[in-house]
Motif scaffolding. Sequence first.
Motif, PDB file in Angstrom:
ATOM      1  N   CYS A   3       9.114   0.790   0.064  1.00 14.53           N
ATOM      2  CA  CYS A   3       9.439  -0.891  -0.259  1.00 14.53           C
ATOM      3  C   CYS A   3       9.942  -1.646   0.968  1.00 14.53           C
ATOM      4  N   PRO A   4      10.749  -0.590   1.627  1.00 16.29           N
ATOM      5  CA  PRO A   4      12.018  -1.304   2.196  1.00 16.29           C
ATOM      6  C   PRO A   4      10.230  -1.251   4.302  1.00 16.29           C
ATOM      7  N   ASP A   5       9.883  -0.187   4.045  1.00 18.14           N
ATOM      8  CA  ASP A   5       8.663  -0.197   5.178  1.00 18.14           C
ATOM      9  C   ASP A   5       7.526  -1.514   4.893  1.00 18.14           C
ATOM     10  N   GLN A   6       7.313  -0.980   3.899  1.00 15.32           N
ATOM     11  CA  GLN A   6       6.504  -2.783   3.329  1.00 15.32           C
ATOM     12  C   GLN A   6       6.164  -4.119   3.576  1.00 15.32           C
ATOM     13  N   LEU A   7       7.753  -4.139   3.449  1.00 16.83           N
ATOM     14  CA  LEU A   7       8.128  -5.590   3.361  1.00 16.83           C
ATOM     15  C   LEU A   7       8.679  -5.729   5.123  1.00 16.83           C
ATOM     16  N   ALA A   8       9.135  -5.152   5.589  1.00 23.17           N
ATOM     17  CA  ALA A   8       8.739  -4.778   7.324  1.00 23.17           C
ATOM     18  C   ALA A   8       7.477  -5.243   7.868  1.00 23.17           C
ATOM     19  N   LYS A   9       6.239  -4.685   7.112  1.00 25.01           N
ATOM     20  CA  LYS A   9       5.297  -4.826   7.601  1.00 25.01           C
ATOM     21  C   LYS A   9       4.863  -6.353   6.691  1.00 25.01           C
ATOM     22  N   ALA A  10       5.105  -6.690   6.095  1.00 22.12           N
ATOM     23  CA  ALA A  10       4.107  -7.476   5.468  1.00 22.12           C
ATOM     24  C   ALA A  10       5.089  -8.628   6.701  1.00 22.12           C
ATOM     25  N   LEU A  11       6.864  -8.539   6.301  1.00 24.12           N
ATOM     26  CA  LEU A  11       7.202  -9.471   7.917  1.00 24.12           C
ATOM     27  C   LEU A  11       6.188  -9.783   8.646  1.00 24.12           C
ATOM     28  N   ASN A  23       7.240  -6.642  -6.687  1.00 20.66           N
ATOM     29  CA  ASN A  23       6.583  -7.026  -8.218  1.00 20.66           C
ATOM     30  C   ASN A  23       5.962  -5.336  -8.464  1.00 20.66           C
ATOM     31  N   GLY A  24       7.244  -5.106  -9.109  1.00 27.73           N
ATOM     32  CA  GLY A  24       6.842  -3.058  -9.820  1.00 27.73           C
ATOM     33  C   GLY A  24       7.665  -2.746  -8.813  1.00 27.73           C
ATOM     34  N   GLY A  25       7.384  -1.433  -9.262  1.00 28.10           N
ATOM     35  CA  GLY A  25       8.383  -0.405  -8.600  1.00 28.10           C
ATOM     36  C   GLY A  25      10.214  -0.157  -9.269  1.00 28.10           C
ATOM     37  N   CYS A  26      10.722   0.497  -9.298  1.00 25.86           N
ATOM     38  CA  CYS A  26      11.710   0.400  -8.970  1.00 25.86           C
ATOM     39  C   CYS A  26      12.658  -0.462  -9.609  1.00 25.86           C
ATOM     40  N   PRO A  27      13.306  -1.298 -10.380  1.00 23.96           N
ATOM     41  CA  PRO A  27      13.930  -2.712 -10.581  1.00 23.96           C
ATOM     42  C   PRO A  27      15.105  -2.806  -9.968  1.00 23.96           C
ATOM     43  N   GLY A  28      15.968  -1.541 -10.452  1.00 27.74           N
ATOM     44  CA  GLY A  28      17.323  -1.329  -8.706  1.00 27.74           C
ATOM     45  C   GLY A  28      17.270  -1.817  -7.777  1.00 27.74           C
ATOM     46  N   ASN A  29      15.901  -0.969  -7.289  1.00 31.29           N
ATOM     47  CA  ASN A  29      16.334  -0.965  -5.458  1.00 31.29           C
ATOM     48  C   ASN A  29      15.344  -1.660  -5.101  1.00 31.29           C
ATOM     49  N   ALA A  30      14.439  -2.906  -6.220  1.00 31.29           N
ATOM     50  CA  ALA A  30      14.110  -4.221  -5.404  1.00 31.29           C
ATOM     51  C   ALA A  30      15.150  -4.905  -5.447  1.00 31.29           C
ATOM     52  N   SER A  82       1.028  -1.166  -0.006  1.00 30.12           N
ATOM     53  CA  SER A  82      -0.046   0.411  -0.144  1.00 30.12           C
ATOM     54  C   SER A  82       1.264   1.084  -0.316  1.00 30.12           C
ATOM     55  N   GLY A  83       1.188   1.650  -1.179  1.00 26.39           N
ATOM     56  CA  GLY A  83       1.163   3.728  -0.823  1.00 26.39           C
ATOM     57  C   GLY A  83       2.915   3.486  -1.679  1.00 26.39           C
ATOM     58  N   VAL A  84       3.180   2.119  -2.393  1.00 29.47           N
ATOM     59  CA  VAL A  84       4.599   2.308  -2.957  1.00 29.47           C
ATOM     60  C   VAL A  84       4.358   2.039  -4.548  1.00 29.47           C
ATOM     61  N   CYS A  85       5.139   1.658  -5.219  1.00 27.80           N
ATOM     62  CA  CYS A  85       5.155   1.145  -6.749  1.00 27.80           C
ATOM     63  C   CYS A  85       5.207  -0.298  -7.125  1.00 27.80           C
ATOM     64  N   ALA A  86       5.505  -0.677  -5.929  1.00 26.55           N
ATOM     65  CA  ALA A  86       5.677  -2.243  -6.705  1.00 26.55           C
ATOM     66  C   ALA A  86       4.539  -2.565  -5.573  1.00 26.55           C
ATOM     67  N   LYS A  87       3.492  -3.046  -6.773  1.00 29.84           N
ATOM     68  CA  LYS A  87       2.238  -3.851  -6.734  1.00 29.84           C
ATOM     69  C   LYS A  87       1.990  -5.165  -5.108  1.00 29.84           C
ATOM     70  N   THR A  88       3.435  -5.654  -5.341  1.00 29.17           N
ATOM     71  CA  THR A  88       3.597  -7.105  -4.339  1.00 29.17           C
ATOM     72  C   THR A  88       4.456  -7.368  -3.798  1.00 29.17           C
ATOM     73  N   ILE A  89       5.192  -8.429  -2.662  1.00 27.48           N
ATOM     74  CA  ILE A  89       6.230  -8.640  -2.421  1.00 27.48           C
ATOM     75  C   ILE A  89       5.758 -10.165  -2.131  1.00 27.48           C
ATOM     76  N   ASP A  90       6.491 -10.759  -2.832  1.00 30.33           N
ATOM     77  CA  ASP A  90       6.742 -12.321  -2.722  1.00 30.33           C
ATOM     78  C   ASP A  90       7.946 -12.130  -1.896  1.00 30.33           C
ATOM     79  N   PHE A  91       7.674 -13.706  -1.020  1.00 35.12           N
ATOM     80  CA  PHE A  91       9.007 -13.785   0.424  1.00 35.12           C
ATOM     81  C   PHE A  91       8.401 -15.463   0.640  1.00 35.12           C
TER      82      PHE A  91
END
Length: 80
Positions: free
Chosen positions: A67-75, A29-36, A7-16
């Motif tokens: 995107c880093p914050d969204q990964l933390a939220k996912a975890l 999935n989505g967003g800035c490829p290099g940063n991701a 939510s609120g970022v360019c990447a639509k989903t995170i798989d892990f």
Amino acid sequence: MQTFTTSGVCAKTIDFKIEDGVLQNVKFNGGCPGNAIGLSAVVEGMKIQDVITRLEGIGCREKTTSCPDQLAKALKEFIK
């Protein structure tokens, strides 16, 4: 494999995947490829709580999330 809808970022989903409390196979999935790709490589093999501690609360531009914050939220959601 887990999928988190962002939510609120360019990447639509995170798989892990998590094995024995360790983060594996992170893919934005989505967003800035290099940063991701870079972020995925950095957190690969880290303990979940270490990733949360380092990434939670990081913003992007004027946003209160990233995107880093969204990964933390996912975890955090995963360990509930």
